[in-house]
Scaffold this motif. Structure first.
Motif, short mmCIF file in Angstrom:
data_model
loop_
_atom_site.label_atom_id
_atom_site.label_comp_id
_atom_site.label_asym_id
_atom_site.label_seq_id
_atom_site.Cartn_x
_atom_site.Cartn_y
_atom_site.Cartn_z
N ARG A 1 19.93 -0.39 -44.98
CA ARG A 1 20.11 -0.11 -43.56
C ARG A 1 21.02 1.09 -43.35
N GLU A 2 21.01 1.58 -42.14
CA GLU A 2 21.86 2.70 -41.79
C GLU A 2 23.31 2.24 -41.74
N GLU B 1 15.44 -1.76 -43.36
CA GLU B 1 15.52 -2.03 -41.93
C GLU B 1 16.25 -0.86 -41.30
N VAL B 2 15.52 0.17 -40.96
CA VAL B 2 16.11 1.34 -40.32
C VAL B 2 15.32 1.64 -39.05
N GLY B 3 16.00 2.15 -38.08
CA GLY B 3 15.35 2.47 -36.81
C GLY B 3 16.29 2.19 -35.66
N VAL B 4 15.82 2.48 -34.47
CA VAL B 4 16.65 2.39 -33.27
C VAL B 4 17.24 1.00 -33.06
N ASP B 5 16.45 -0.04 -33.20
CA ASP B 5 16.92 -1.39 -32.92
C ASP B 5 17.39 -2.16 -34.16
#
Length: 193
Positions: free
Chosen positions: A139-140, A8-12
């Protein structure tokens, strides 16, 4: 043991914040694990946190929680995902632990976290353990000094015919996970980059 993974990586996407107020560094103060509210409610969690933060472990923890789950529909899984009979899903518990590489190393690439998650899932699936599952989410991570890396949030779901049985299932699942992490050793350490 049922085990699955995803990124689950990305802007949101949610991130793991390692500098949150109230963070306790269990690498340097392992016995404080017993003082965490979550561990007071579920003492087996303190044991696992101490193991995951020990010198033998290639990781450290950042945050955790434990909670009762009202029903399986609320978390979008069914009893077959837990390898449990209908009566064995009468009581349900959820738990998560945020996990990072030991020391100030970092997992710099999502591909490395994916490799770690796949390896852990493969190890866990070989363990004959019912009434529980783990979902490993890459995740980040927000690190000190505004730097970034990647980490893992491990989510457990455990069931039983009553609360005590669900707690035993969760304890077994947590120990199985900690054993897999520690026995993985160098395979899940941070890669230079």
């Amino acid at each position: 043991m049922q085990a699955d993974w995803e990124l689950e990586v990305g802007v949101d996407a949610p991130v793991i914040d390692t500098a949150w107020t109230g963070h306790v560094d269990l690498r340097t103060e392992p016995n404080r694990a017993h003082q965490l509210l979550e561990a007071i409610a579920f003492p087996a969690l303190a044991e696992i946190l101490i193991l995951l933060n020990s010198a033998a472990s290639p990781v450290r923890t950042s945050k955790c929680d434990i909670w009762p789950i009202e029903n399986l529909e609320a978390i979008h899984i069914d009893r077959f995902d837990l390898e449990a009979g209908e009566e064995e899903t009468s009581s349900l518990l959820g738990c998560y632990i945020d996990i990072l590489p030991r020391n100030e190393d970092r997992w710099n690439q999502p591909a490395h976290v994916e490799q770690i998650a796949k390896s852990l899932c493969a190890r866990l699936k070989k363990v004959p353990l019912r009434c529980c599952r783990v979902d490993i989410v890459g995740r980040e991570t927000l690190l000190p000094l505004n730097s970034r890396g990647f980490g893992i949030t491990a989510y457990w779901t455990a069931s039983g015919c009553n609360v005590d049985a669900a707690r035993r299932s969760l304890t077994a699942a947590l120990h199985t996970f900690a054993d897999a992490v520690i026995s993985s050793g160098n395979h899940i350490k941070a890669k230079p980059g």
